[in-house]
Design a protein around this motif. Structure first.
Motif, PDB file in Angstrom:
ATOM      1  N   SER B 436     -61.299 -40.919 -20.192  1.00  0.00           N
ATOM      2  CA  SER B 436     -61.567 -41.596 -21.454  1.00  0.00           C
ATOM      3  C   SER B 436     -60.830 -40.847 -22.542  1.00  0.00           C
ATOM      4  O   SER B 436     -60.321 -39.745 -22.322  1.00  0.00           O
ATOM      5  CB  SER B 436     -63.059 -41.623 -21.773  1.00  0.00           C
ATOM      6  N   ASN B 437     -60.823 -41.446 -23.714  1.00  0.00           N
ATOM      7  CA  ASN B 437     -60.062 -40.858 -24.812  1.00  0.00           C
ATOM      8  C   ASN B 437     -60.884 -39.796 -25.548  1.00  0.00           C
ATOM      9  O   ASN B 437     -61.132 -39.919 -26.742  1.00  0.00           O
ATOM     10  CB  ASN B 437     -59.616 -41.961 -25.774  1.00  0.00           C
ATOM     11  N   GLY B 438     -61.317 -38.802 -24.813  1.00  0.00           N
ATOM     12  CA  GLY B 438     -61.977 -37.668 -25.467  1.00  0.00           C
ATOM     13  C   GLY B 438     -63.444 -37.872 -25.769  1.00  0.00           C
ATOM     14  O   GLY B 438     -64.011 -37.177 -26.617  1.00  0.00           O
ATOM     15  N   GLN B 439     -64.099 -38.801 -25.100  1.00  0.00           N
ATOM     16  CA  GLN B 439     -65.511 -39.041 -25.414  1.00  0.00           C
ATOM     17  C   GLN B 439     -66.404 -37.910 -24.926  1.00  0.00           C
ATOM     18  O   GLN B 439     -67.372 -37.543 -25.592  1.00  0.00           O
ATOM     19  CB  GLN B 439     -65.965 -40.387 -24.839  1.00  0.00           C
ATOM     20  N   LEU B 440     -66.065 -37.367 -23.760  1.00  0.00           N
ATOM     21  CA  LEU B 440     -66.833 -36.215 -23.274  1.00  0.00           C
ATOM     22  C   LEU B 440     -66.557 -34.997 -24.162  1.00  0.00           C
ATOM     23  O   LEU B 440     -67.464 -34.250 -24.537  1.00  0.00           O
ATOM     24  CB  LEU B 440     -66.470 -35.917 -21.811  1.00  0.00           C
ATOM     25  N   ARG B 445     -67.828 -30.972 -28.289  1.00  0.00           N
ATOM     26  CA  ARG B 445     -67.491 -30.409 -29.605  1.00  0.00           C
ATOM     27  C   ARG B 445     -68.675 -30.513 -30.568  1.00  0.00           C
ATOM     28  O   ARG B 445     -68.948 -29.586 -31.325  1.00  0.00           O
ATOM     29  CB  ARG B 445     -66.273 -31.129 -30.194  1.00  0.00           C
ATOM     30  N   LEU B 446     -69.350 -31.642 -30.522  1.00  0.00           N
ATOM     31  CA  LEU B 446     -70.525 -31.801 -31.387  1.00  0.00           C
ATOM     32  C   LEU B 446     -71.583 -30.756 -31.057  1.00  0.00           C
ATOM     33  O   LEU B 446     -72.164 -30.126 -31.946  1.00  0.00           O
ATOM     34  CB  LEU B 446     -71.132 -33.195 -31.192  1.00  0.00           C
ATOM     35  N   ALA B 447     -71.800 -30.579 -29.747  1.00  0.00           N
ATOM     36  CA  ALA B 447     -72.827 -29.621 -29.328  1.00  0.00           C
ATOM     37  C   ALA B 447     -72.449 -28.213 -29.764  1.00  0.00           C
ATOM     38  O   ALA B 447     -73.282 -27.458 -30.271  1.00  0.00           O
ATOM     39  CB  ALA B 447     -73.018 -29.691 -27.808  1.00  0.00           C
ATOM     40  N   ILE B 448     -71.160 -27.874 -29.587  1.00  0.00           N
ATOM     41  CA  ILE B 448     -70.697 -26.535 -29.986  1.00  0.00           C
ATOM     42  C   ILE B 448     -70.839 -26.370 -31.493  1.00  0.00           C
ATOM     43  O   ILE B 448     -71.298 -25.341 -31.998  1.00  0.00           O
ATOM     44  CB  ILE B 448     -69.220 -26.327 -29.549  1.00  0.00           C
ATOM     45  N   SER B 449     -70.475 -27.423 -32.215  1.00  0.00           N
ATOM     46  CA  SER B 449     -70.529 -27.366 -33.668  1.00  0.00           C
ATOM     47  C   SER B 449     -71.971 -27.219 -34.168  1.00  0.00           C
ATOM     48  O   SER B 449     -72.266 -26.375 -35.014  1.00  0.00           O
ATOM     49  CB  SER B 449     -69.880 -28.636 -34.221  1.00  0.00           C
ATOM     50  N   HIS B 450     -72.878 -28.039 -33.619  1.00  0.00           N
ATOM     51  CA  HIS B 450     -74.283 -27.933 -34.034  1.00  0.00           C
ATOM     52  C   HIS B 450     -74.866 -26.577 -33.677  1.00  0.00           C
ATOM     53  O   HIS B 450     -75.804 -26.100 -34.299  1.00  0.00           O
ATOM     54  CB  HIS B 450     -75.121 -29.027 -33.369  1.00  0.00           C
ATOM     55  N   ASP B 451     -74.312 -25.992 -32.635  1.00  0.00           N
ATOM     56  CA  ASP B 451     -74.848 -24.728 -32.152  1.00  0.00           C
ATOM     57  C   ASP B 451     -74.251 -23.547 -32.929  1.00  0.00           C
ATOM     58  O   ASP B 451     -74.619 -22.407 -32.694  1.00  0.00           O
ATOM     59  CB  ASP B 451     -74.533 -24.587 -30.658  1.00  0.00           C
ATOM     60  N   SER B 452     -73.308 -23.820 -33.820  1.00  0.00           N
ATOM     61  CA  SER B 452     -72.628 -22.783 -34.609  1.00  0.00           C
ATOM     62  C   SER B 452     -72.077 -21.672 -33.725  1.00  0.00           C
ATOM     63  O   SER B 452     -72.286 -20.490 -33.996  1.00  0.00           O
ATOM     64  CB  SER B 452     -73.579 -22.178 -35.647  1.00  0.00           C
TER      65      SER B 452
END
Lengths: 479, 493
Positions: B436-440, B445-452
């Motif tokens: 897919s076009n980067g959905q995973l 990335r969201l998880a890493i970002s939220h996790d700081s």
């Protein structure tokens, strides 16, 4: 009248007058339809069993009022939700209460299919020729020329004429009872009450799908006072939507009490054919011929060549031997006769990538398959192809052995063209010794467990395939 | 369950008392009574009265602002027509006696049958499953069998390639277990049947594929809003639009971020073997009822069709019945299944409640499979079938002396950040492998970002589309070619 709640706790938390008043406008038909439905539930003694499905539209708040099991559905989907409830508990009495936008516009597919299936539910359809909750827009049942907020000049031919749901539903095979009633005078109200009661009784007696269309007044959005609205329904609406019974074919009651589902684990295992029989093993060790712990195979042909079955049999044999194996089919769009490819992997411990972009073994049943996949075979790999139908072998990678076996000829000599895939397996076994002969034969016998008569023919086909390779009947080309 | 009807005024053809009453019997006929605050003044009763006892009102009722009708009952013969013309449940009533107030409806209607205050919750039972040899089945079949073992006896669906085998097996097996197989008119109808069945407290499921899943999203939003269980197996195929019937992973965004309108989340599970198709389907039913929320299984076209070995668990589930169900019986009569909360305060409170469930899922339902990650300097991240290709790549890279490892999320939502976090300390580089076009990658990335996460490693990718899956060789090549080139998006030919 205890089918209405003592206090409408869900109506603004039952505070003030809302605790005992409906949210409907003065002169709205919904209140009467509610009342007759509540009386019918009461009279039939089914309050505890009833599940009322509230639609989207003005009657979305049905659950404020009815002291029954309540569920609120998405716009138009009440019949589908009703099916969910009825199939979950066939003992429940399920009522789908819907308006004209819900039932006759967005929910047409659901109501028509549910009616045709004849699922024993009761549908109360309120037709007031206009959208109420959204504020007076065109309904599928709006009359020609009728002004609405989305037909400010009146409904024109552009929108087509109003849809007659009672007639449409009555035209289906599934329903047992369809009637259109009205509420504009005492006589009609008696009929309406009777029709709703009957529609519910037919469900209680498990006789089938029943549908009552109620012509109702919406004074607010018709821009009339309540008595003008009654007059309008009586004169204008009934001219387009004639009242009366549209279908009544009361079938004999089905008194068979539904039995709940089976959860006995022994029966469960029987049903999915779990077996305690351990397949015998014939391999001493994982085949080392290709110097890998994960052997990739590809079977390619046209639909009907048996590529998938052959692939599955090899995977099955691998699993019987205690290895891990996978099979992935890939077909052309045709249901029959298109391309048919299968990727198989057999691994000592765990198949990783289950695709075979560069297989160690290729079985090709026709020339296009060999031309396409032959060049992808790993060096040191082996190709078995049907020399009955493939004349030219394309140039192959170095170290790849190609063995032509007249699979079609052999199978046809055996009288069953279908077994050419088993001939191919015999050839594959003889050419590569991937697994012992018995390994393949066991997998074949397992697959034919329910068609034992076919086993000798398949064994013979397998033997002929082996023979063809062993006796050098097959043409070998080594690069 | 028939009840005698205390109807005195309600004419009923079904009431034997009434039917058998001889014509000459003089019955007690009660006159109507009206509390004016419950009259909206619609006037239906006025024309229904043959004796002209009721007239349009002239005075505004102070409590309602409406104008109730006037009753002058001198001429009333108690015919009751006005009562059956009144649309309000607490409007015109047969006079219950002198001087009542509506505060006690019993005075008006008599004692009612009570539904039980709180229905009992009947828990699931675990029954020992006879030991059998491992099955050799397709992923779709494995999932269907998992559902049966989990106690699912209700299947609703609409055929769509490459998920249909699951439905077909259910159609074959469910009747033998007195279950229900229903082929719906559409995916839209399917999800709403699941809404009804789940609302009745039963274990319902469907098999679908990407275009069908799109159609189900509205209903999934309703199910989440109404807090209903249900298991959706989406065997993802190529898109957008009709796309094709080959495997893709392009519904991750939908399942993790777009389950219809509103504040929606559901546990999203990504199997990568037929065995996991079975295991995760069983788990999905458990989670679905535990959280009263749908669960999505994202499979792919390869895995659905893939035949492999599947071992069965030691127990099967005999379902109970949750207390909240609307199952059509007395105990559950007081229940409501509904996603509609008109008051802003109520809906906000409901969303806060949903958020607390989502938080609980995030805390408890992260799942991941780690392979050779302990000392991994290059971390491959992949799920579903590409997860297997990536595992092959790890082996190959290790054989070449590169410290590669595979982080395979099994729960895509919640993303298993707790398991990923410690690996990020050692890894120099992440390569996300997906169809897919980067959905995973976006989920990660969201998880890493939220996790700081401080200074997360560089992220590269292998992405294929349209039914082409990333193969082991291109994964290995991408790892070998270094960070700079890998950041260029797309596919090397």
């Amino acid at each position: 009248m205890s089918v209405f709640y003592d206090r409408f706790e869900r109506h603004d938390h039952g505070t003030g007058l809302k605790g005992r008043s409906t949210h409907y406008c003065a002169g709205c038909g919904h209140g009467l339809a509610h009342k007759y439905l509540a009386e019918a539930i009461e009279e039939l003694g089914v309050q505890d069993r009833t599940v009322a499905v509230s639609p989207v539209g003005c009657s979305v708040f049905l659950y404020y009022y009815f002291d029954v099991g309540n569920t609120q559905a998405a716009h138009g989907r009440a019949p589908a939700v009703a099916i969910g409830h009825k199939t979950a508990n066939p003992d429940s009495i399920v009522i789908s209460y819907q308006g004209d936008g819900d039932l006759a516009s967005i929910g047409l597919a659901e109501i028509v299919s549910t009616a045709q299936m004849g699922i024993p539910i009761t549908v109360v359809f309120i037709n007031n020729a206009i959208y109420g909750m959204t504020g007076g827009q065109l309904a599928p049942t709006t009359l020609m020329g009728q002004r609405t907020s989305t037909t400010p000049e009146g409904r024109t031919a552009f929108f087509g004429p109003p849809i007659r749901m009672a007639e449409l539903i009555a035209g289906l095979d599934g329903p047992v009872y369809v009637e259109r009633v009205a509420l504009y005078d005492a006589k009609q109200r008696v009929r309406a009450k009777k029709a709703i009661t009957k529609a519910l009784r037919l469900q209680v007696e498990n006789r089938g799908f029943a549908f009552v269309e109620v012509l109702a007044e919406c004074p607010t959005h018709l821009g009339m006072n309540p008595s003008e609205a009654e007059k309008w329904v009586k004169e204008a609406m009934t001219a387009v939507f004639p009242l009366g019974v549209k279908k009544d074919v009361e079938p004999p009651t089905d008194q068979v009490r539904p039995v709940g589902p089976e959860f006995d684990p022994v029966r469960l295992v029987e049903v999915f054919e779990g077996s305690t029989e351990k397949a015998p093993r014939f391999c001493a060790a994982f085949p080392t011929l290709w110097g890998t712990e994960d052997i990739a195979l590809k079977f390619a042909g046209a639909g009907g060549d048996g590529a998938q079955t052959a692939a599955l049999l090899v995977a099955r044999a691998g699993i019987n031997e205690g290895f891990d194996a996978t099979h992935i089919p890939s077909y052309g769009p045709e249901s029959r006769g298109g391309t048919s490819y299968a990727d198989v992997h057999i691994a000592r411990t765990e198949v990783l990538s289950p695709a075979s972009p560069s297989p160690h073994l290729l079985v090709a049943f026709n020339a296009p398959s060999l031309a396409r996949f032959g060049p992808t075979v790993e060096g040191g790999g082996t190709i078995v192809y049907d020399s009955s139908v493939i004349a030219d072998v394309p140039s192959l990678p170095a170290g790849v052995t190609a063995i032509g076996v007249p699979m079609t000829q052999i199978a046809s000599a055996l009288g069953r063209l279908l077994v050419k895939n088993v001939v191919a397996l015999g050839a594959l076994q003889a050419a590569t010794s991937i697994f012992p002969e018995e390994s393949f034969l066991t997998a074949i016998r397992q697959a034919l467990k329910s068609r034992c008569a076919m086993i000798p023919l398949n064994e013979e086909a397998f033997a002929r395939g082996r023979q063809a390779v062993r006796s050098h009947e097959g043409s070998v080309q080594a690069n | 369950m028939w009840y005698r009807i205390p109807a005195r005024l309600v004419k009923s053809s079904l009431d034997p008392q009434w039917r058998e009453a001889p014509m000459s019997t003089v019955r007690e006929r009660l006159k109507p009574h009206l509390l004016p605050q419950f009259c909206k003044g619609c006037g239906r009763c006025i024309e229904s009265c043959t004796r002209h006892c009721i007239s349009a009102g002239t005075e505004i009722n102070a409590a309602t602002g409406l104008i109730p009708v006037n009753l002058d009952l001198e001429q009333c013969n108690g015919c009751g027509l006005c009562i059956s013309a009144c649309p309000e449940p607490y409007g015109l009533r047969a006079e219950p006696g002198k001087d009542f107030v509506l505060e006690d409806p019993k005075a008006l209607f008599g004692a009612r049958r009570a539904a039980s205050e709180v229905a009992p919750s009947i828990p699931d039972e675990l029954l020992p499953l006879p030991a059998v040899e491992p099955l050799v089945v397709k992923g779709n079949y494995a999932s269907a069998i998992g559902a049966l073992i989990a106690g699912c006896r209700h299947f609703y669906g609409y055929p769509i390639t490459p998920s249909t085998e699951g439905a077909e097996l259910m159609a074959k097996l469910l009747p033998k277990l007195r279950g229900v197989f229903m082929q719906a008119v559409s995916e839209t109808a399917t999800v709403n049947m699941m809404y009804g069945c789940g609302g009745a407290g039963m274990k319902a499921m469907t098999f679908t594929s990407s275009p069908g899943f799109s159609l189900m999203l509205e209903g999934i939003s309703y199910m989440i809003g109404a807090e209903l269980p249900g298991v959706f197996v989406n065997v993802m195929r190529g898109g957008p639009g009709l796309g094709n019937i080959a495997p893709e992973q392009a519904d991750i965004k939908l399942a993790c971020r777009g389950l219809g309108h509103g504040n929606t989340q559901a546990v999203v599970l990504a199997p990568s073997t037929p065995q996991e198709m079975l295991d995760l389907t069983i788990l999905a039913f458990d989670l679905s009822f535990r959280y009263r929320n749908p669960v999505v299984i994202l499979s792919d076209g390869y895995l659905g069709q893939m035949t492999g070995t599947v071992r069965l668990p030691g127990t099967a589930v005999k379902p109970g019945l949750p207390s909240w169900a609307v199952s059509g019986d007395r105990a559950h009569r007081g229940n409501l299944i509904c996603s509609f909360l008109l008051s802003e305060a109520d809906l906000e409170a409901h969303n806060i409640h949903l958020n607390s469930k989502y938080a609980a899922m995030k805390a408890a339902e992260q799942r991941a499979d780690l392979f050779e990650t302990d000392d991994a300097e290059v971390l491959l991240v992949a799920c579903n079938t590409p997860g297997r290709m990536a595992k092959g790549a790890v082996r190959e890279l290790r054989a070449r002396g590169i410290k590669a490892g595979l982080f395979r999320p099994i729960s895509l939502w919640p993303f298993p950040i707790d398991a990923l976090r410690p690996l990020l300390l050692r890894a120099h580089r992440i390569v996300v492998v997906e169809a897919s076009n980067g959905q995973l990658e976006d989920e990660m990335r969201l998880a890493i970002s939220h996790d700081s996460v401080p200074r997360p490693p560089a992220i590269a990718s292998v992405r294929r589309f349209g039914g082409v899956l990333p193969q082991q060789k291109e994964i290995v090549d991408r790892v070998l070619e270094g960070v700079g080139a890998a950041l260029v998006e797309g596919v090397r030919v």
